[in-house]
Write an enzyme that holds these catalytic residues in place. Sequence first.
Site, PDB file in Angstrom:
ATOM      1  CE  LYS A   1      50.983  16.325 -44.033  1.00 59.28           C
ATOM      2  NZ  LYS A   1      49.853  16.391 -44.963  1.00 59.28           N
TER       3      LYS A   1
ATOM      4  NE  ARG B   1      47.865  11.647 -41.646  1.00 60.87           N
ATOM      5  CZ  ARG B   1      48.754  11.559 -42.637  1.00 60.87           C
ATOM      6  NH1 ARG B   1      49.942  11.053 -42.424  1.00 60.87           N
ATOM      7  NH2 ARG B   1      48.442  11.966 -43.842  1.00 60.87           N
TER       8      ARG B   1
ATOM      9  NE  ARG C   1      50.110  13.480 -53.573  1.00 60.29           N
ATOM     10  CZ  ARG C   1      50.051  13.555 -52.242  1.00 60.29           C
ATOM     11  NH1 ARG C   1      50.802  14.426 -51.602  1.00 60.29           N
ATOM     12  NH2 ARG C   1      49.230  12.781 -51.569  1.00 60.29           N
TER      13      ARG C   1
ATOM     14  NE  ARG D   1      50.033   8.955 -51.761  1.00 60.97           N
ATOM     15  CZ  ARG D   1      50.181   9.693 -50.649  1.00 60.97           C
ATOM     16  NH1 ARG D   1      51.212  10.513 -50.549  1.00 60.97           N
ATOM     17  NH2 ARG D   1      49.318   9.628 -49.681  1.00 60.97           N
TER      18      ARG D   1
ATOM     19  NE  ARG E   1      44.972  10.497 -48.395  1.00 64.25           N
ATOM     20  CZ  ARG E   1      45.780  11.023 -49.294  1.00 64.25           C
ATOM     21  NH1 ARG E   1      45.427  11.043 -50.574  1.00 64.25           N
ATOM     22  NH2 ARG E   1      46.941  11.507 -48.952  1.00 64.25           N
TER      23      ARG E   1
HETATM   24  P1  AMP Z   1      50.643  10.464 -46.393  1.00 65.40           P
HETATM   25  O1  AMP Z   1      51.686  10.141 -47.424  1.00 65.40           O
HETATM   26  O2  AMP Z   1      51.181  11.280 -45.257  1.00 65.40           O
HETATM   27  O3  AMP Z   1      49.404  11.071 -47.008  1.00 65.40           O
HETATM   28  O4  AMP Z   1      50.204   9.070 -45.738  1.00 65.40           O
HETATM   29  C1  AMP Z   1      49.671   8.041 -46.533  1.00 65.40           C
HETATM   30  C2  AMP Z   1      48.878   7.076 -45.663  1.00 65.40           C
HETATM   31  O5  AMP Z   1      49.740   6.478 -44.687  1.00 65.40           O
HETATM   32  C3  AMP Z   1      47.753   7.701 -44.836  1.00 65.40           C
HETATM   33  O6  AMP Z   1      46.570   7.894 -45.580  1.00 65.40           O
HETATM   34  C4  AMP Z   1      47.591   6.653 -43.740  1.00 65.40           C
HETATM   35  O7  AMP Z   1      46.935   5.500 -44.220  1.00 65.40           O
HETATM   36  C5  AMP Z   1      49.041   6.274 -43.463  1.00 65.40           C
HETATM   37  N1  AMP Z   1      49.624   7.185 -42.452  1.00 65.40           N
HETATM   38  C6  AMP Z   1      50.610   8.103 -42.636  1.00 65.40           C
HETATM   39  N2  AMP Z   1      50.891   8.741 -41.494  1.00 65.40           N
HETATM   40  C7  AMP Z   1      50.069   8.227 -40.547  1.00 65.40           C
HETATM   41  C8  AMP Z   1      49.871   8.485 -39.168  1.00 65.40           C
HETATM   42  N3  AMP Z   1      50.582   9.411 -38.516  1.00 65.40           N
HETATM   43  N4  AMP Z   1      48.938   7.740 -38.517  1.00 65.40           N
HETATM   44  C9  AMP Z   1      48.235   6.787 -39.148  1.00 65.40           C
HETATM   45  N5  AMP Z   1      48.352   6.502 -40.453  1.00 65.40           N
HETATM   46  C10 AMP Z   1      49.262   7.217 -41.163  1.00 65.40           C
END
Ligand code: AMP
Length: 215
Positions: A13, A88, A126, A159, A170
Amino acid sequence: MKIILMGPPGVGKGTQGDRLSKRFGINKISTGDLFRYHRNQSTELGILASNYMDKGEYVPDNVTIGMVIESIELPENSKGFILDGFPRTIAQATALDNEIGDSGGIDLVIHMVVDREELIKRLSGRQVCRNCQAPYHTDSAPSKMPGKCDLCGGRLYQREDDRPKVVDNRLGIYSKETEPLVEYYKESGKLTEINADGTPLVVELLLISALNGGN
Ligand code: AMP
């Protein structure tokens, strides 16, 4: 143009959001990037979010929704945006509908699909630039200089939440909390699905075709 890129962690994404953002001249709003920015700046929000992110858990809805609404309302996002990582949860999707319903709502939700084995391969290799967040992969998209960002020279890192134990968590949370959104958006007739298994260019072309109504 208001687009949602939906799909599990590692599906691409962020990479595709950046590409579409460049191509269409609208901003990508990535909740993950926003939380990481706040964490790097040690803001109150960043410190709170950090506890959840490190475990691969979702940051509470009220906090996340507030942050995204603030971003959507910025003048620079008035002509459209690409949402990466939001919504989400059903509560987040409903809040988004309430916020932008009056201005036509979301145009398209693109559900990006890849099998679990490929997701794990992508996440385990990654790397992300600590400075500008540009994404790399040790096998499929390495930086020119190991450990250094091609774009800004920043340091690359893995990360914390891309480590195998957290990835499992996750993916489990994604199935439980986020997959129900597929039905939610199917019902609104705004969902389209694409196979995100190909190279970034192939996937980008599929996305553009979907955006042109050709999918
Ligand atoms: P991502 O980079 O999109 O994988 O997001 C990294 C982390 O940020 C996720 O594992 C969550 O802990 C938090 N996060 C990102 N987007 C959301 C969301 N829409 N709702 C809740 N937590 C989020």
